[in-house]
Design a protein around this motif. Structure first.
Motif, PDB file in Angstrom:
ATOM      1  N   VAL A 128       0.934  -1.032   0.075  1.00 31.73           N
ATOM      2  CA  VAL A 128       0.082  -0.173  -0.079  1.00 31.73           C
ATOM      3  C   VAL A 128       0.951   1.296   0.216  1.00 31.73           C
ATOM      4  CG1 VAL A 128      -1.838  -0.750   1.125  1.00 31.73           C
ATOM      5  CG2 VAL A 128      -0.065   0.096   2.605  1.00 31.73           C
ATOM      6  N   THR A 129       0.332   2.185  -0.529  1.00 29.63           N
ATOM      7  CA  THR A 129       1.173   3.641  -0.439  1.00 29.63           C
ATOM      8  C   THR A 129       0.647   4.490   0.902  1.00 29.63           C
ATOM      9  OG1 THR A 129       1.331   3.607  -2.884  1.00 29.63           O
ATOM     10  CG2 THR A 129       1.636   5.889  -1.789  1.00 29.63           C
ATOM     11  N   THR A 130       1.449   4.956   1.566  1.00 30.10           N
ATOM     12  CA  THR A 130       1.060   5.674   2.792  1.00 30.10           C
ATOM     13  C   THR A 130       0.515   6.883   2.382  1.00 30.10           C
ATOM     14  OG1 THR A 130       3.169   6.559   3.436  1.00 30.10           O
ATOM     15  CG2 THR A 130       2.517   4.449   4.146  1.00 30.10           C
ATOM     16  N   ALA A 131      -0.100   8.038   3.345  1.00 24.68           N
ATOM     17  CA  ALA A 131      -0.619   9.307   3.086  1.00 24.68           C
ATOM     18  C   ALA A 131       0.661  10.073   2.579  1.00 24.68           C
ATOM     19  CB  ALA A 131      -1.307   9.737   4.285  1.00 24.68           C
ATOM     20  N   ARG A 132       2.188   9.785   3.271  1.00 24.80           N
ATOM     21  CA  ARG A 132       3.099  10.314   2.808  1.00 24.80           C
ATOM     22  C   ARG A 132       3.877   9.924   1.645  1.00 24.80           C
ATOM     23  NH1 ARG A 132       7.154  10.356   7.991  1.00 24.80           N
ATOM     24  NH2 ARG A 132       7.749   8.641   6.982  1.00 24.80           N
ATOM     25  N   GLY A 133       3.232   8.844   0.977  1.00 28.16           N
ATOM     26  CA  GLY A 133       3.720   8.412  -0.336  1.00 28.16           C
ATOM     27  C   GLY A 133       4.906   7.359  -0.084  1.00 28.16           C
ATOM     28  N   ASP A 134       4.975   6.925   0.952  1.00 25.49           N
ATOM     29  CA  ASP A 134       5.647   5.716   1.050  1.00 25.49           C
ATOM     30  C   ASP A 134       5.082   4.460   0.739  1.00 25.49           C
ATOM     31  OD1 ASP A 134       7.988   7.560   2.194  1.00 25.49           O
ATOM     32  OD2 ASP A 134       6.770   7.345   4.186  1.00 25.49           O
ATOM     33  N   VAL A 135       5.819   3.405   0.293  1.00 27.82           N
ATOM     34  CA  VAL A 135       5.333   2.249  -0.122  1.00 27.82           C
ATOM     35  C   VAL A 135       5.667   1.225   1.212  1.00 27.82           C
ATOM     36  CG1 VAL A 135       5.244   0.170  -1.740  1.00 27.82           C
ATOM     37  CG2 VAL A 135       5.604   2.485  -2.609  1.00 27.82           C
ATOM     38  N   ALA A 136       4.401   0.377   1.546  1.00 29.54           N
ATOM     39  CA  ALA A 136       4.792  -0.196   2.716  1.00 29.54           C
ATOM     40  C   ALA A 136       4.246  -1.513   2.092  1.00 29.54           C
ATOM     41  CB  ALA A 136       3.814  -0.063   3.728  1.00 29.54           C
ATOM     42  N   THR A 137       5.131  -2.579   2.613  1.00 28.31           N
ATOM     43  CA  THR A 137       4.674  -4.150   2.203  1.00 28.31           C
ATOM     44  C   THR A 137       3.890  -4.819   3.427  1.00 28.31           C
ATOM     45  OG1 THR A 137       6.662  -4.518   0.955  1.00 28.31           O
ATOM     46  CG2 THR A 137       5.674  -6.427   1.760  1.00 28.31           C
ATOM     47  N   LEU A 138       2.615  -5.186   2.907  1.00 27.91           N
ATOM     48  CA  LEU A 138       1.876  -5.789   4.014  1.00 27.91           C
ATOM     49  C   LEU A 138       2.236  -7.404   4.240  1.00 27.91           C
ATOM     50  CD1 LEU A 138      -1.464  -4.090   3.193  1.00 27.91           C
ATOM     51  CD2 LEU A 138       0.176  -3.013   4.910  1.00 27.91           C
ATOM     52  N   SER A 139       2.350  -7.831   3.358  1.00 27.81           N
ATOM     53  CA  SER A 139       2.456  -9.327   3.420  1.00 27.81           C
ATOM     54  C   SER A 139       3.295  -9.957   2.123  1.00 27.81           C
ATOM     55  CB  SER A 139       1.130 -10.112   3.377  1.00 27.81           C
ATOM     56  OG  SER A 139       0.219  -9.869   2.429  1.00 27.81           O
ATOM     57  N   VAL A 140       3.894 -11.057   2.324  1.00 21.44           N
ATOM     58  CA  VAL A 140       4.524 -11.851   1.402  1.00 21.44           C
ATOM     59  C   VAL A 140       3.861 -13.296   1.223  1.00 21.44           C
ATOM     60  CG1 VAL A 140       6.752 -12.547   0.285  1.00 21.44           C
ATOM     61  CG2 VAL A 140       6.527 -10.389   1.214  1.00 21.44           C
ATOM     62  N   MET A 141       3.596 -13.522  -0.137  1.00 19.19           N
ATOM     63  CA  MET A 141       2.925 -14.940  -0.185  1.00 19.19           C
ATOM     64  C   MET A 141       3.576 -15.965  -0.843  1.00 19.19           C
ATOM     65  SD  MET A 141      -0.971 -13.233  -0.050  1.00 19.19           S
ATOM     66  CE  MET A 141      -0.129 -11.783  -0.612  1.00 19.19           C
ATOM     67  N   GLY A 142       3.429 -17.248  -0.893  1.00 18.14           N
ATOM     68  CA  GLY A 142       4.258 -17.980  -1.889  1.00 18.14           C
ATOM     69  C   GLY A 142       3.382 -19.188  -2.039  1.00 18.14           C
ATOM     70  N   PRO A 143       3.756 -20.124  -2.801  1.00 20.54           N
ATOM     71  CA  PRO A 143       2.688 -21.400  -3.402  1.00 20.54           C
ATOM     72  C   PRO A 143       1.908 -22.053  -2.032  1.00 20.54           C
ATOM     73  CG  PRO A 143       5.086 -21.464  -4.003  1.00 20.54           C
ATOM     74  CD  PRO A 143       5.365 -20.489  -3.189  1.00 20.54           C
ATOM     75  N   GLY A 144       0.800 -22.482  -2.448  1.00 20.42           N
ATOM     76  CA  GLY A 144      -0.161 -22.990  -1.477  1.00 20.42           C
ATOM     77  C   GLY A 144      -0.811 -21.998  -0.851  1.00 20.42           C
ATOM     78  N   GLU A 145      -0.516 -20.831  -0.862  1.00 20.79           N
ATOM     79  CA  GLU A 145      -1.375 -19.581  -0.226  1.00 20.79           C
ATOM     80  C   GLU A 145      -2.239 -18.842  -1.258  1.00 20.79           C
ATOM     81  OE1 GLU A 145       0.540 -17.630   3.359  1.00 20.79           O
ATOM     82  OE2 GLU A 145       2.190 -17.721   1.651  1.00 20.79           O
ATOM     83  N   PHE A 146      -3.038 -17.964  -0.840  1.00 25.02           N
ATOM     84  CA  PHE A 146      -4.131 -17.123  -1.749  1.00 25.02           C
ATOM     85  C   PHE A 146      -4.030 -15.805  -1.401  1.00 25.02           C
ATOM     86  CE2 PHE A 146      -5.876 -18.590   1.931  1.00 25.02           C
ATOM     87  CZ  PHE A 146      -6.883 -17.640   2.310  1.00 25.02           C
ATOM     88  N   PHE A 147      -4.454 -15.191  -2.369  1.00 25.95           N
ATOM     89  CA  PHE A 147      -4.964 -13.790  -2.183  1.00 25.95           C
ATOM     90  C   PHE A 147      -6.042 -13.062  -3.098  1.00 25.95           C
ATOM     91  CE2 PHE A 147      -1.890 -14.037  -5.470  1.00 25.95           C
ATOM     92  CZ  PHE A 147      -2.227 -12.865  -6.574  1.00 25.95           C
ATOM     93  N   GLY A 148      -6.654 -12.143  -2.477  1.00 24.68           N
ATOM     94  CA  GLY A 148      -7.808 -11.431  -3.217  1.00 24.68           C
ATOM     95  C   GLY A 148      -9.354 -12.178  -2.845  1.00 24.68           C
ATOM     96  N   GLU A 149      -9.211 -12.735  -1.512  1.00 21.54           N
ATOM     97  CA  GLU A 149     -10.269 -13.292  -1.344  1.00 21.54           C
ATOM     98  C   GLU A 149     -11.510 -12.412  -0.962  1.00 21.54           C
ATOM     99  OE1 GLU A 149      -8.127 -12.343   2.600  1.00 21.54           O
ATOM    100  OE2 GLU A 149      -7.434 -13.264   0.513  1.00 21.54           O
ATOM    101  N   MET A 150     -11.483 -11.083  -0.643  1.00 25.39           N
ATOM    102  CA  MET A 150     -12.592 -10.112  -0.528  1.00 25.39           C
ATOM    103  C   MET A 150     -13.179 -10.180  -1.908  1.00 25.39           C
ATOM    104  SD  MET A 150     -12.221  -9.581   2.620  1.00 25.39           S
ATOM    105  CE  MET A 150     -13.481  -8.229   2.372  1.00 25.39           C
ATOM    106  N   ALA A 151     -12.976 -10.538  -2.847  1.00 22.27           N
ATOM    107  CA  ALA A 151     -13.543 -10.498  -4.217  1.00 22.27           C
ATOM    108  C   ALA A 151     -14.911 -11.360  -3.729  1.00 22.27           C
ATOM    109  CB  ALA A 151     -12.757 -11.091  -5.376  1.00 22.27           C
ATOM    110  N   LEU A 152     -14.619 -12.571  -3.173  1.00 21.13           N
ATOM    111  CA  LEU A 152     -15.941 -13.355  -3.013  1.00 21.13           C
ATOM    112  C   LEU A 152     -16.738 -13.094  -1.937  1.00 21.13           C
ATOM    113  CD1 LEU A 152     -13.465 -16.569  -3.004  1.00 21.13           C
ATOM    114  CD2 LEU A 152     -14.512 -15.474  -4.979  1.00 21.13           C
ATOM    115  N   VAL A 153     -16.464 -11.940  -1.198  1.00 23.64           N
ATOM    116  CA  VAL A 153     -17.182 -11.493   0.094  1.00 23.64           C
ATOM    117  C   VAL A 153     -17.845 -10.340  -0.843  1.00 23.64           C
ATOM    118  CG1 VAL A 153     -17.347 -10.502   2.177  1.00 23.64           C
ATOM    119  CG2 VAL A 153     -15.712 -12.228   1.594  1.00 23.64           C
TER     120      VAL A 153
END
Length: 223
Positions: free
Chosen positions: A57-82
């Motif tokens: 995500v990009t913070t209000a100050r313009g910095d880029v922050a990494t929230l999580s790192v994922m690899g094989p066997g994991e998933f992302f974007g699940e909120m699309a189903l909700v």
């Protein structure tokens, strides 16, 4: 990759797992390619087959922050189903050559109509994310910064190698700082000290785990 490699799918009956994977679309992404941007409409869940991705995500100050790192066997974007169509909350980028299976919200809804038990998979996905966020919040409140940094290194070494053994983590110290909820200078000081003790070895844009067992031990300190 067999379905057993995605623990999320084990909540589904075998026939539904097969149907879901048959409807999933294979996707390939090059290193540093954006999979989707924050603010894009959410319409797909991604199952990671190979490679690694980061949510940023990009913070209000313009910095880029990494929230999580994922690899094989994991998933992302699940909120699309909700909340289909709701804006993505983070930008997701491929950290290396990555392959996913994307499940469109329409296909998932069709499967839900045919078998209400599919909702269990969705509940498991949301519960998994809630546990992760709760754990990180508790760490931020009660766990010393140095221990948090070591814990993130252990988790990353599992993604890129295996816990308790050597691994090369091709991430910047800025990424590690975001993941540990601290600053880059603090991370740099902790890593330099760990390098002097022979626990890790620093390189340009990478951290090599030299003594995985000692790293794991330090990740439990002051717990």
């Amino acid at each position: 990759m067999s379905v057993e490699k995605w623990p999320l799918l084990l909540a589904l009956p075998e026939e539904d797992r097969r149907t879901l994977l048959e409807r999933a679309r294979p996707r390939k992404f090059a290193k540093n390619e954006i999979i989707f941007h924050a603010g894009d409409p959410a319409d797909t869940l991604h199952l990671i087959k190979a490679g690694h991705v980061a949510a940023r995500v990009t913070t209000a100050r313009g910095d880029v922050a990494t929230l999580s790192v994922m690899g094989p066997g994991e998933f992302f974007g699940e909120m699309a189903l909700v909340s289909p169509g709701a804006p993505r909350s983070a930008t997701t980028v491929a950290l290396d050559a990555t392959e996913t299976l994307s499940v469109h919200q329409e296909h998932f809804d069709r499967l839900r109509r045919d078998n209400p038990e599919v909702d269990r998979m969705l509940v498991d996905a949301l519960a998994s994310e809630a546990r992760r966020l709760t754990d990180h919040l508790m760490e931020a409140l009660f766990v010393p910064t140095q221990t948090r940094i070591f814990r993130r290194l252990v988790a990353l070494s599992t993604l890129y190698g295996s816990e308790g053994s050597s691994a090369v983590i091709p991430l910047r110290q800025d990424d590690l700082a975001s993941l540990a909820g601290t600053t880059r200078p603090t991370v740099n000081a902790v890593l330099k000290s760990a390098e002097e003790r022979g626990i890790i070895k620093l390189g340009r844009g990478r951290i090599e785990i030299v003594d995985g067992e000692e790293l794991v031990r330090r990740s439990h300190a002051d717990a």
